[in-house]
Enzyme design. Structure first.
Site, PDB file in Angstrom:
ATOM      1  N   HIS A   1      12.093  55.273 -43.411  1.00  0.00           N
ATOM      2  CA  HIS A   1      11.084  55.693 -42.445  1.00  0.00           C
ATOM      3  C   HIS A   1      11.646  56.754 -41.494  1.00  0.00           C
ATOM      4  CE1 HIS A   1       7.547  54.886 -39.787  1.00  0.00           C
ATOM      5  NE2 HIS A   1       8.398  55.293 -38.858  1.00  0.00           N
ATOM      6  N   GLU A   2      12.764  56.442 -40.863  1.00  0.00           N
ATOM      7  CA  GLU A   2      13.344  57.376 -39.888  1.00  0.00           C
ATOM      8  C   GLU A   2      13.928  58.612 -40.555  1.00  0.00           C
ATOM      9  OE1 GLU A   2      12.802  57.154 -36.704  1.00  0.00           O
ATOM     10  OE2 GLU A   2      11.778  55.254 -37.012  1.00  0.00           O
TER      11      GLU A   2
ATOM     12  N   HIS B   1      11.071  61.004 -41.097  1.00  0.00           N
ATOM     13  CA  HIS B   1      10.703  61.717 -39.870  1.00  0.00           C
ATOM     14  C   HIS B   1      11.664  62.887 -39.647  1.00  0.00           C
ATOM     15  CE1 HIS B   1       7.566  59.202 -38.224  1.00  0.00           C
ATOM     16  NE2 HIS B   1       8.336  58.132 -38.078  1.00  0.00           N
TER      17      HIS B   1
END
Length: 132
Positions: A18-19, A22
């Site tokens: 997820h990170e 980003h």
């Protein structure tokens, strides 16, 4: 208690992807900040927030350390921020979808063994965490 053997690695992978997504989206839009801060990493420790990770493990809902971005590097800051914001959840939905496909394929075509049962448990927790 046994479920934590599945939840912990699933949570670490979900947080990291997820990170990372980003940061990768911001980097691809021209922002050097995530790379400079070491956030374009497959190391989950770079992305963990202690309380958020514990909540994710215990309640299947949590958070990670936010990736810092600088939208001034984007050609269109509003559109760039929207893409960066979307990248993390999109990664989790894609991971959940892939895990679902793996679950169906294993369930349908694999002969039952204890290893298959372990894999199915892991894939199930992985899907739940990524959707959550």
């Amino acid at each position: 208690m046994e479920q934590y053997l599945y939840i912990i690695p699933a949570a670490l992978i979900a947080i990291m992807c997820h990170e990372l997504c980003h940061g990768l989206a911001s980097h691809l839009l021209g922002d050097p900040t995530p790379k400079e801060q070491g956030r374009l990493s497959l190391n989950p420790l770079k992305h963990l927030d202690l309380m958020g990770t514990l909540c994710l493990i215990l309640f299947q809902f949590g958070w990670a350390k936010p990736v810092q971005v600088d939208p001034r590097y984007y050609k269109n800051p509003k559109w760039g921020m929207a893409l960066v914001a979307l990248a993390g959840p999109l990664a989790n939905f894609i991971l959940a979808f892939i895990a679902g496909l793996i679950y169906v394929l294993i369930y349908k075509y694999a002969s039952y063994t204890e290893l298959i049962e372990v894999i199915l448990y892991f894939v199930t927790y992985f899907m739940v965490i990524n959707i959550g």
